[in-house]
Design an enzyme around this catalytic site. Structure first.
Site, PDB file in Angstrom:
ATOM      1  N   GLY A 160       0.825  -1.197   0.000  1.00  0.00           N
ATOM      2  CA  GLY A 160       0.000   0.000   0.000  1.00  0.00           C
ATOM      3  C   GLY A 160       0.856   1.242   0.000  1.00  0.00           C
ATOM      4  O   GLY A 160       2.088   1.171  -0.046  1.00  0.00           O
ATOM      5  N   GLU A 163      -0.536   1.081  -6.108  1.00  0.00           N
ATOM      6  CA  GLU A 163       0.451   0.760  -5.080  1.00  0.00           C
ATOM      7  C   GLU A 163       0.760  -0.731  -5.028  1.00  0.00           C
ATOM      8  O   GLU A 163       1.921  -1.126  -4.909  1.00  0.00           O
ATOM      9  CB  GLU A 163      -0.013   1.257  -3.702  1.00  0.00           C
ATOM     10  CG  GLU A 163       0.086   2.755  -3.524  1.00  0.00           C
ATOM     11  CD  GLU A 163       1.516   3.253  -3.350  1.00  0.00           C
ATOM     12  OE1 GLU A 163       2.446   2.434  -3.168  1.00  0.00           O
ATOM     13  OE2 GLU A 163       1.706   4.471  -3.379  1.00  0.00           O
ATOM     14  N   GLU A 180       4.535  -2.159  -5.869  1.00  0.00           N
ATOM     15  CA  GLU A 180       5.315  -2.816  -4.822  1.00  0.00           C
ATOM     16  C   GLU A 180       5.471  -4.317  -5.007  1.00  0.00           C
ATOM     17  O   GLU A 180       6.405  -4.903  -4.470  1.00  0.00           O
ATOM     18  CB  GLU A 180       4.689  -2.544  -3.448  1.00  0.00           C
ATOM     19  CG  GLU A 180       4.775  -1.089  -3.037  1.00  0.00           C
ATOM     20  CD  GLU A 180       4.161  -0.804  -1.681  1.00  0.00           C
ATOM     21  OE1 GLU A 180       3.593  -1.731  -1.054  1.00  0.00           O
ATOM     22  OE2 GLU A 180       4.244   0.351  -1.248  1.00  0.00           O
ATOM     23  N   PRO A 238      -4.024   8.137  16.682  1.00  0.00           N
ATOM     24  CA  PRO A 238      -3.060   9.211  16.923  1.00  0.00           C
ATOM     25  C   PRO A 238      -1.870   8.781  17.777  1.00  0.00           C
ATOM     26  O   PRO A 238      -0.879   9.499  17.867  1.00  0.00           O
ATOM     27  CB  PRO A 238      -3.884  10.299  17.613  1.00  0.00           C
ATOM     28  CG  PRO A 238      -5.066   9.603  18.181  1.00  0.00           C
ATOM     29  CD  PRO A 238      -5.319   8.398  17.313  1.00  0.00           C
ATOM     30  N   ASP A 278      13.089  10.553   7.996  1.00  0.00           N
ATOM     31  CA  ASP A 278      14.375  11.216   8.202  1.00  0.00           C
ATOM     32  C   ASP A 278      14.424  12.640   7.650  1.00  0.00           C
ATOM     33  O   ASP A 278      15.388  13.353   7.890  1.00  0.00           O
ATOM     34  CB  ASP A 278      15.536  10.363   7.670  1.00  0.00           C
ATOM     35  CG  ASP A 278      15.416  10.018   6.206  1.00  0.00           C
ATOM     36  OD1 ASP A 278      14.525  10.528   5.514  1.00  0.00           O
ATOM     37  OD2 ASP A 278      16.241   9.197   5.753  1.00  0.00           O
ATOM     38  N   GLU A 281      11.310  -7.727  -0.279  1.00  0.00           N
ATOM     39  CA  GLU A 281      10.790  -9.084  -0.441  1.00  0.00           C
ATOM     40  C   GLU A 281       9.298  -8.983  -0.724  1.00  0.00           C
ATOM     41  O   GLU A 281       8.624  -8.082  -0.204  1.00  0.00           O
ATOM     42  CB  GLU A 281      10.967  -9.912   0.837  1.00  0.00           C
ATOM     43  CG  GLU A 281      12.389 -10.203   1.230  1.00  0.00           C
ATOM     44  CD  GLU A 281      12.474 -10.962   2.553  1.00  0.00           C
ATOM     45  OE1 GLU A 281      11.482 -11.609   2.960  1.00  0.00           O
ATOM     46  OE2 GLU A 281      13.538 -10.886   3.187  1.00  0.00           O
TER      47      GLU A 281
END
Length: 156
Positions: free
Chosen positions: A48, A64, A68, A85, A92, A121
């Protein structure tokens, strides 16, 4: 870009963004679940990602999963909406995103398993082996709800 997931952690950084994400609970004819091992946090997950401008939720999910995994899917039903939340994802680049993911059931329609820049993978995982994998609790909850075949969608 690397990411760190914080879940019910009082020392987690405060969220500074939220975005719409989708995830796919996809089971093949052998009752195996389509899963990836993410490149950004090394955890196993449902395929996803983020909704892009101009897309529907279903279009984002199909895109997606294909990007992937190499598998084409058809979206069949809503499993749930997850917006805890207390689950934040720190990137980063300084972004700290509150979880907001909509999980759908999807049916595989074709393709061949392959990895991508986001998946180191890609596997069809037998249900009895899922417990052996390193999976974030938020993804485990989506998997649990997918296998439960709940009468109504989960929302949080």
């Amino acid at each position: 870009m690397t990411r760190t997931d914080y879940f019910n952690d009082p020392n987690a950084p405060k969220a500074n963004s939220i975005g719409v994400a989708v995830s796919a609970f996809t089971v093949n004819e052998r009752s195996e679940l389509l899963m990836i091992r993410r490149t950004d946090n090394d955890l196993y997950a449902l395929p996803g990602g983020n909704l892009e401008l101009g897309e529907t939720l279903s279009e984002a999910l199909v895109r997606e999963v294909w990007e992937e995994t190499g598998i084409t899917v058809e979206v069949t039903e809503l499993i749930g909406a997850y917006s805890n939340p207390r689950h934040v994802i720190a990137y980063d680049d300084g972004e700290v995103r509150q979880e907001f993911s909509i999980c759908f059931r999807a049916r595989p329609t074709g393709g061949e398993l392959r990895t991508s820049s986001e998946s180191k993978e890609v596997h069809w995982v037998p249900r009895e082996r899922i417990g052996e994998l390193n999976i974030h609790p938020s993804i485990r909850l989506r998997i649990q709800h997918g296998f439960e075949r709940r009468e109504t969608a989960f929302f949080q």
